[in-house]
Write a protein that holds these residues in place. Structure first.
Motif, PDB file in Angstrom:
ATOM      1  N   ALA A 127     -80.567  -9.469  90.867  1.00 58.40           N
ATOM      2  CA  ALA A 127     -80.791  -9.592  92.310  1.00 58.40           C
ATOM      3  C   ALA A 127     -82.250  -9.860  92.620  1.00 58.40           C
ATOM      4  CB  ALA A 127     -80.339  -8.323  93.033  1.00 58.40           C
ATOM      5  N   ALA A 128     -82.488 -10.755  93.591  1.00 58.81           N
ATOM      6  CA  ALA A 128     -83.808 -10.945  94.186  1.00 58.81           C
ATOM      7  C   ALA A 128     -83.788 -10.255  95.542  1.00 58.81           C
ATOM      8  CB  ALA A 128     -84.123 -12.428  94.333  1.00 58.81           C
ATOM      9  N   HIS A 129     -84.868  -9.548  95.863  1.00 53.63           N
ATOM     10  CA  HIS A 129     -84.869  -8.744  97.084  1.00 53.63           C
ATOM     11  C   HIS A 129     -86.301  -8.495  97.523  1.00 53.63           C
ATOM     12  CE1 HIS A 129     -85.952  -5.221  94.579  1.00 53.63           C
ATOM     13  NE2 HIS A 129     -85.141  -5.777  93.688  1.00 53.63           N
ATOM     14  N   ASN A 130     -86.460  -7.826  98.681  1.00 51.01           N
ATOM     15  CA  ASN A 130     -87.802  -7.485  99.122  1.00 51.01           C
ATOM     16  C   ASN A 130     -88.148  -6.062  98.705  1.00 51.01           C
ATOM     17  OD1 ASN A 130     -86.713  -5.714 101.051  1.00 51.01           O
ATOM     18  ND2 ASN A 130     -86.639  -7.298 102.612  1.00 51.01           N
ATOM     19  N   SER A 131     -89.313  -5.598  99.085  1.00 48.54           N
ATOM     20  CA  SER A 131     -89.824  -4.323  98.575  1.00 48.54           C
ATOM     21  C   SER A 131     -89.100  -3.104  99.133  1.00 48.54           C
ATOM     22  CB  SER A 131     -91.324  -4.202  98.883  1.00 48.54           C
ATOM     23  OG  SER A 131     -91.563  -4.249 100.282  1.00 48.54           O
ATOM     24  N   ASP A 132     -88.306  -3.267 100.172  1.00 47.34           N
ATOM     25  CA  ASP A 132     -87.600  -2.127 100.762  1.00 47.34           C
ATOM     26  C   ASP A 132     -86.209  -1.912 100.177  1.00 47.34           C
ATOM     27  OD1 ASP A 132     -89.693  -1.557 102.395  1.00 47.34           O
ATOM     28  OD2 ASP A 132     -88.931  -2.627 104.127  1.00 47.34           O
ATOM     29  N   LEU A 133     -85.832  -2.727  99.216  1.00 52.79           N
ATOM     30  CA  LEU A 133     -84.502  -2.625  98.621  1.00 52.79           C
ATOM     31  C   LEU A 133     -84.647  -2.423  97.122  1.00 52.79           C
ATOM     32  CD1 LEU A 133     -81.389  -2.932  98.952  1.00 52.79           C
ATOM     33  CD2 LEU A 133     -81.718  -5.383  98.587  1.00 52.79           C
ATOM     34  N   VAL A 134     -83.998  -1.394  96.575  1.00 61.09           N
ATOM     35  CA  VAL A 134     -84.049  -1.150  95.137  1.00 61.09           C
ATOM     36  C   VAL A 134     -82.637  -0.983  94.589  1.00 61.09           C
ATOM     37  CG1 VAL A 134     -86.339  -0.096  95.177  1.00 61.09           C
ATOM     38  CG2 VAL A 134     -84.320   1.356  95.420  1.00 61.09           C
ATOM     39  N   MET A 135     -82.430  -1.467  93.363  1.00 57.54           N
ATOM     40  CA  MET A 135     -81.143  -1.298  92.692  1.00 57.54           C
ATOM     41  C   MET A 135     -81.030   0.097  92.091  1.00 57.54           C
ATOM     42  SD  MET A 135     -79.463  -3.713  89.693  1.00 57.54           S
ATOM     43  CE  MET A 135     -79.520  -5.182  90.731  1.00 57.54           C
ATOM     44  N   PHE A 136     -82.140   0.573  91.536  1.00 59.75           N
ATOM     45  CA  PHE A 136     -82.227   1.936  91.026  1.00 59.75           C
ATOM     46  C   PHE A 136     -83.700   2.305  90.992  1.00 59.75           C
ATOM     47  CE2 PHE A 136     -82.898  -0.672  87.298  1.00 59.75           C
ATOM     48  CZ  PHE A 136     -83.833   0.025  86.535  1.00 59.75           C
ATOM     49  N   ARG A 137     -83.973   3.582  90.820  1.00 55.42           N
ATOM     50  CA  ARG A 137     -85.347   4.042  90.747  1.00 55.42           C
ATOM     51  C   ARG A 137     -85.363   5.308  89.906  1.00 55.42           C
ATOM     52  NH1 ARG A 137     -89.335   2.407  94.081  1.00 55.42           N
ATOM     53  NH2 ARG A 137     -88.505   0.394  93.362  1.00 55.42           N
ATOM     54  N   THR A 138     -86.198   5.351  88.875  1.00 57.25           N
ATOM     55  CA  THR A 138     -86.288   6.550  88.046  1.00 57.25           C
ATOM     56  C   THR A 138     -86.767   7.725  88.893  1.00 57.25           C
ATOM     57  OG1 THR A 138     -88.524   5.906  87.364  1.00 57.25           O
ATOM     58  CG2 THR A 138     -86.704   5.308  85.901  1.00 57.25           C
ATOM     59  N   GLY A 139     -86.212   8.891  88.586  1.00 54.26           N
ATOM     60  CA  GLY A 139     -86.547  10.091  89.334  1.00 54.26           C
ATOM     61  C   GLY A 139     -85.731  10.287  90.593  1.00 54.26           C
ATOM     62  N   GLN A 140     -84.862   9.324  90.926  1.00 56.51           N
ATOM     63  CA  GLN A 140     -83.997   9.451  92.088  1.00 56.51           C
ATOM     64  C   GLN A 140     -82.540   9.571  91.648  1.00 56.51           C
ATOM     65  OE1 GLN A 140     -84.613   6.310  94.935  1.00 56.51           O
ATOM     66  NE2 GLN A 140     -86.777   6.752  95.193  1.00 56.51           N
ATOM     67  N   THR A 141     -81.734  10.196  92.490  1.00 57.48           N
ATOM     68  CA  THR A 141     -80.300  10.325  92.204  1.00 57.48           C
ATOM     69  C   THR A 141     -79.638   8.964  92.282  1.00 57.48           C
ATOM     70  OG1 THR A 141     -80.297  12.554  93.144  1.00 57.48           O
ATOM     71  CG2 THR A 141     -78.160  11.447  92.918  1.00 57.48           C
ATOM     72  N   ALA A 142     -78.764   8.673  91.332  1.00 54.40           N
ATOM     73  CA  ALA A 142     -78.053   7.391  91.316  1.00 54.40           C
ATOM     74  C   ALA A 142     -77.131   7.280  92.520  1.00 54.40           C
ATOM     75  CB  ALA A 142     -77.242   7.256  90.027  1.00 54.40           C
ATOM     76  N   SER A 143     -77.081   6.090  93.092  1.00 55.34           N
ATOM     77  CA  SER A 143     -76.110   5.825  94.152  1.00 55.34           C
ATOM     78  C   SER A 143     -74.709   5.771  93.544  1.00 55.34           C
ATOM     79  CB  SER A 143     -76.419   4.490  94.828  1.00 55.34           C
ATOM     80  OG  SER A 143     -76.247   3.421  93.900  1.00 55.34           O
ATOM     81  N   ALA A 144     -73.691   5.858  94.391  1.00 52.94           N
ATOM     82  CA  ALA A 144     -72.311   5.744  93.910  1.00 52.94           C
ATOM     83  C   ALA A 144     -72.078   4.398  93.245  1.00 52.94           C
ATOM     84  CB  ALA A 144     -71.339   5.943  95.079  1.00 52.94           C
ATOM     85  N   GLU A 145     -72.722   3.348  93.779  1.00 53.20           N
ATOM     86  CA  GLU A 145     -72.561   2.003  93.216  1.00 53.20           C
ATOM     87  C   GLU A 145     -73.215   1.900  91.844  1.00 53.20           C
ATOM     88  OE1 GLU A 145     -72.185   1.944  97.574  1.00 53.20           O
ATOM     89  OE2 GLU A 145     -73.813   2.640  96.273  1.00 53.20           O
ATOM     90  N   LEU A 146     -74.381   2.524  91.675  1.00 55.69           N
ATOM     91  CA  LEU A 146     -75.035   2.524  90.365  1.00 55.69           C
ATOM     92  C   LEU A 146     -74.218   3.340  89.366  1.00 55.69           C
ATOM     93  CD1 LEU A 146     -77.725   1.551  88.946  1.00 55.69           C
ATOM     94  CD2 LEU A 146     -78.458   3.935  89.215  1.00 55.69           C
ATOM     95  N   GLU A 147     -73.677   4.455  89.807  1.00 58.38           N
ATOM     96  CA  GLU A 147     -72.845   5.291  88.942  1.00 58.38           C
ATOM     97  C   GLU A 147     -71.635   4.513  88.431  1.00 58.38           C
ATOM     98  OE1 GLU A 147     -70.379   9.548  89.045  1.00 58.38           O
ATOM     99  OE2 GLU A 147     -71.425   8.815  90.833  1.00 58.38           O
ATOM    100  N   ALA A 148     -70.991   3.736  89.307  1.00 58.92           N
ATOM    101  CA  ALA A 148     -69.825   2.951  88.895  1.00 58.92           C
ATOM    102  C   ALA A 148     -70.197   1.917  87.846  1.00 58.92           C
ATOM    103  CB  ALA A 148     -69.202   2.273  90.114  1.00 58.92           C
ATOM    104  N   MET A 149     -71.374   1.325  87.978  1.00 60.68           N
ATOM    105  CA  MET A 149     -71.827   0.362  86.988  1.00 60.68           C
ATOM    106  C   MET A 149     -72.157   1.053  85.674  1.00 60.68           C
ATOM    107  SD  MET A 149     -74.730  -0.755  85.308  1.00 60.68           S
ATOM    108  CE  MET A 149     -75.972   0.060  86.309  1.00 60.68           C
TER     109      MET A 149
END
Length: 227
Positions: free
Chosen positions: A47-69
Protein backbone atom coordinates in the motif's frame (compact mmCIF):
# COMPACT_ATOMS: atom_id res chain seq x y z
CA UNK A 1 -2.37 18.36 16.55
CA UNK A 2 -2.48 15.42 14.18
CA UNK A 3 -2.08 11.91 15.48
CA UNK A 4 -1.30 8.65 13.70
CA UNK A 5 -4.03 6.03 13.89
CA UNK A 6 -3.63 2.39 12.94
CA UNK A 7 -5.57 1.76 9.74
CA UNK A 8 -7.50 4.96 10.22
CA UNK A 9 -7.04 8.63 9.49
CA UNK A 10 -6.99 11.25 12.20
CA UNK A 11 -9.89 13.69 11.94
CA UNK A 12 -8.00 16.72 10.68
CA UNK A 13 -8.07 18.38 7.28
CA UNK A 14 -9.93 16.53 4.55
CA UNK A 15 -7.08 17.40 2.19
CA UNK A 16 -4.95 14.75 3.91
CA UNK A 17 -7.05 12.07 2.24
CA UNK A 18 -5.85 13.41 -1.07
CA UNK A 19 -2.24 13.57 0.04
CA UNK A 20 -1.96 17.36 -0.07
CA UNK A 21 1.62 18.40 0.45
CA UNK A 22 2.92 14.91 -0.42
CA UNK A 23 5.44 14.05 -3.12
CA UNK A 24 4.41 14.08 -6.75
CA UNK A 25 2.93 10.94 -8.27
CA UNK A 26 5.61 8.27 -8.71
CA UNK A 27 5.67 5.16 -10.88
CA UNK A 28 7.37 2.43 -8.86
CA UNK A 29 8.80 -0.92 -9.91
CA UNK A 30 8.94 -3.09 -6.80
CA UNK A 31 10.72 -6.42 -6.33
CA UNK A 32 10.18 -8.44 -3.16
CA UNK A 33 12.37 -11.49 -2.55
CA UNK A 34 11.70 -14.23 0.00
CA UNK A 35 15.16 -14.58 1.56
CA UNK A 36 14.43 -17.58 3.80
CA UNK A 37 15.32 -21.25 3.46
CA UNK A 38 11.95 -22.82 4.24
CA UNK A 39 9.39 -20.12 5.08
CA UNK A 40 6.58 -19.21 2.68
CA UNK A 41 4.83 -15.86 2.29
CA UNK A 42 1.05 -15.83 1.92
CA UNK A 43 -0.39 -13.32 -0.62
CA UNK A 44 1.22 -9.93 -0.13
CA UNK A 45 -0.56 -6.63 0.37
CA UNK A 46 1.35 -3.50 -0.62
CA UNK A 47 0.00 0.00 0.00
CA UNK A 48 0.98 3.60 -0.71
CA UNK A 49 -0.44 6.06 1.80
CA UNK A 50 0.15 9.31 3.65
CA UNK A 51 1.72 9.78 7.07
CA UNK A 52 -1.57 9.51 8.98
CA UNK A 53 -2.27 5.95 7.84
CA UNK A 54 -0.31 2.90 9.02
CA UNK A 55 -0.70 -0.80 8.24
CA UNK A 56 0.96 -1.78 11.51
CA UNK A 57 3.22 -0.20 14.09
CA UNK A 58 5.56 -1.91 16.57
CA UNK A 59 4.56 -1.37 20.17
CA UNK A 60 0.88 -1.00 19.27
CA UNK A 61 -1.93 -3.56 19.51
CA UNK A 62 -2.68 -5.25 16.19
CA UNK A 63 -5.91 -4.27 14.49
CA UNK A 64 -8.46 -7.00 13.75
CA UNK A 65 -7.49 -6.74 10.07
CA UNK A 66 -3.79 -7.20 10.84
CA UNK A 67 -4.61 -10.14 13.11
CA UNK A 68 -6.55 -11.85 10.29
CA UNK A 69 -3.58 -11.46 7.97
CA UNK A 70 -0.97 -12.57 10.53
CA UNK A 71 -2.87 -15.64 11.74
CA UNK A 72 -4.49 -16.79 8.50
CA UNK A 73 -3.07 -14.88 5.55
CA UNK A 74 -6.34 -13.02 4.92
CA UNK A 75 -5.50 -9.61 3.41
CA UNK A 76 -9.06 -8.63 2.47
CA UNK A 77 -9.68 -6.64 5.65
CA UNK A 78 -6.46 -4.66 5.31
CA UNK A 79 -7.18 -3.98 1.64
CA UNK A 80 -10.68 -2.72 2.41
CA UNK A 81 -9.70 -0.43 5.26
CA UNK A 82 -6.69 1.08 3.47
CA UNK A 83 -8.59 1.46 0.21
CA UNK A 84 -11.55 3.07 1.93
CA UNK A 85 -9.19 5.52 3.64
CA UNK A 86 -7.90 6.64 0.25
CA UNK A 87 -4.67 4.63 0.01
CA UNK A 88 -3.39 2.89 -3.12
CA UNK A 89 -3.46 -0.89 -2.67
CA UNK A 90 -1.85 -3.72 -4.64
CA UNK A 91 -3.15 -7.14 -3.60
CA UNK A 92 -1.38 -10.45 -4.21
CA UNK A 93 1.25 -9.30 -6.73
CA UNK A 94 2.91 -12.74 -6.66
CA UNK A 95 -0.45 -14.35 -7.60
CA UNK A 96 -0.32 -16.71 -4.66
CA UNK A 97 2.32 -18.05 -2.29
CA UNK A 98 5.83 -16.61 -2.55
CA UNK A 99 8.17 -19.55 -2.11
CA UNK A 100 11.56 -19.46 -0.36
CA UNK A 101 14.22 -17.90 -2.58
CA UNK A 102 11.66 -16.60 -5.09
CA UNK A 103 11.06 -12.96 -6.06
CA UNK A 104 8.06 -11.13 -7.45
CA UNK A 105 8.26 -7.88 -9.44
CA UNK A 106 5.35 -5.56 -10.13
CA UNK A 107 4.56 -1.94 -10.95
CA UNK A 108 2.69 0.47 -8.71
CA UNK A 109 1.57 4.06 -9.14
CA UNK A 110 1.90 5.61 -5.70
CA UNK A 111 -0.27 8.56 -6.68
CA UNK A 112 0.39 11.57 -4.48
CA UNK A 113 1.23 9.45 -1.45
CA UNK A 114 4.66 9.51 0.16
CA UNK A 115 4.83 6.27 2.18
CA UNK A 116 4.95 2.55 1.37
CA UNK A 117 3.91 -0.37 3.58
CA UNK A 118 3.49 -4.12 3.02
CA UNK A 119 2.78 -7.34 4.85
CA UNK A 120 2.18 -11.07 4.37
CA UNK A 121 1.89 -13.97 6.79
CA UNK A 122 4.93 -16.18 7.30
CA UNK A 123 4.19 -19.89 6.97
CA UNK A 124 4.60 -21.83 9.16
CA UNK A 125 4.17 -19.48 12.11
CA UNK A 126 1.37 -18.79 14.56
CA UNK A 127 1.04 -15.06 13.92
CA UNK A 128 4.24 -14.01 12.19
CA UNK A 129 4.40 -11.74 9.17
CA UNK A 130 6.91 -10.02 6.93
CA UNK A 131 6.42 -6.29 7.08
CA UNK A 132 7.44 -2.84 5.93
CA UNK A 133 6.10 0.02 8.03
CA UNK A 134 5.64 3.44 6.43
CA UNK A 135 8.83 3.56 4.36
CA UNK A 136 9.23 7.04 2.90
CA UNK A 137 9.18 6.86 -0.89
CA UNK A 138 12.20 8.75 -2.27
CA UNK A 139 11.42 11.80 -4.38
CA UNK A 140 14.45 11.33 -6.63
CA UNK A 141 14.39 8.72 -9.42
CA UNK A 142 16.70 5.80 -8.75
CA UNK A 143 17.00 2.30 -7.31
CA UNK A 144 16.58 1.81 -3.56
CA UNK A 145 17.04 -1.39 -1.54
CA UNK A 146 16.20 -2.51 1.98
CA UNK A 147 15.83 -5.66 4.06
CA UNK A 148 12.53 -6.64 5.67
CA UNK A 149 11.99 -8.13 9.11
CA UNK A 150 9.55 -10.70 10.34
CA UNK A 151 7.13 -9.39 12.97
CA UNK A 152 4.90 -11.02 15.58
CA UNK A 153 1.34 -9.68 15.74
CA UNK A 154 1.15 -10.42 19.47
CA UNK A 155 -2.25 -12.04 19.06
CA UNK A 156 -1.44 -15.74 19.52
CA UNK A 157 1.02 -17.76 21.56
CA UNK A 158 3.90 -19.14 19.50
CA UNK A 159 3.19 -22.75 20.41
CA UNK A 160 4.41 -24.02 16.99
CA UNK A 161 1.75 -26.73 16.93
CA UNK A 162 0.19 -27.89 13.67
CA UNK A 163 -3.32 -27.41 14.96
CA UNK A 164 -2.67 -23.73 15.65
CA UNK A 165 -1.48 -22.79 12.16
CA UNK A 166 -2.74 -22.98 8.58
CA UNK A 167 -1.89 -26.39 7.16
CA UNK A 168 -1.46 -26.07 3.37
CA UNK A 169 -0.46 -29.19 1.39
CA UNK A 170 3.02 -27.89 0.56
CA UNK A 171 4.03 -27.89 4.26
CA UNK A 172 4.99 -31.01 6.21
CA UNK A 173 4.39 -30.80 9.93
CA UNK A 174 5.46 -33.09 12.71
CA UNK A 175 3.02 -34.27 15.38
CA UNK A 176 2.76 -34.73 19.11
CA UNK A 177 4.52 -31.53 20.12
CA UNK A 178 3.93 -30.26 23.64
CA UNK A 179 4.05 -26.59 22.62
CA UNK A 180 6.84 -24.05 22.75
CA UNK A 181 4.70 -21.35 24.40
CA UNK A 182 1.34 -21.50 26.12
CA UNK A 183 0.60 -17.80 26.60
CA UNK A 184 1.18 -14.55 24.73
CA UNK A 185 4.05 -12.75 26.46
CA UNK A 186 3.88 -9.53 24.40
CA UNK A 187 0.44 -8.44 23.22
CA UNK A 188 1.68 -5.70 20.90
CA UNK A 189 3.27 -5.96 17.46
CA UNK A 190 6.98 -6.70 17.90
CA UNK A 191 9.98 -8.18 16.12
CA UNK A 192 9.47 -11.94 15.84
CA UNK A 193 12.00 -14.13 17.68
CA UNK A 194 11.81 -16.75 14.91
CA UNK A 195 10.65 -20.35 15.04
CA UNK A 196 12.42 -22.75 17.38
CA UNK A 197 11.35 -26.11 15.97
CA UNK A 198 12.83 -29.44 16.95
CA UNK A 199 14.21 -32.61 15.35
CA UNK A 200 11.53 -35.02 16.63
CA UNK A 201 8.78 -35.57 14.00
CA UNK A 202 6.60 -37.48 16.47
CA UNK A 203 7.06 -35.50 19.68
CA UNK A 204 9.24 -32.84 21.23
CA UNK A 205 8.08 -29.31 21.96
CA UNK A 206 7.31 -28.22 18.39
CA UNK A 207 5.63 -29.61 15.28
CA UNK A 208 8.06 -27.63 13.11
CA UNK A 209 11.33 -28.93 11.68
CA UNK A 210 14.32 -26.98 12.96
CA UNK A 211 16.31 -27.80 9.82
CA UNK A 212 13.88 -26.02 7.48
CA UNK A 213 11.39 -23.98 9.51
CA UNK A 214 13.90 -22.23 11.77
CA UNK A 215 14.54 -18.63 10.72
CA UNK A 216 16.11 -15.41 11.89
CA UNK A 217 15.68 -11.85 10.71
CA UNK A 218 15.75 -10.40 8.11
CA UNK A 219 13.38 -12.55 6.03
CA UNK A 220 13.10 -10.61 2.78
CA UNK A 221 14.60 -7.92 0.60
CA UNK A 222 12.83 -5.18 -1.31
CA UNK A 223 14.10 -3.20 -4.28
CA UNK A 224 12.15 -0.11 -5.32
CA UNK A 225 12.87 1.62 -8.61
CA UNK A 226 11.46 5.15 -8.60
CA UNK A 227 10.95 6.20 -12.23
Amino acid sequence: MKKCTQLGLAITSASLLLGAGSVNAAELEITITNATKGIYFTPLIVAAHNSDLVMFRTGQTASAELEAMAEGGDISGLASVIGNAGGVVVENPATGILNPGVATTFSMDSGSFGYLSLSAMLLPTNDGFVGLDSWKIPTEPGTYKATLRGYDAGTEANDELAGSMPNPPFLTFGAGGSGVETTVTNTTVHVHPGNLGDSDPAGGISDLDNTSHRWLNPVATITVVVK
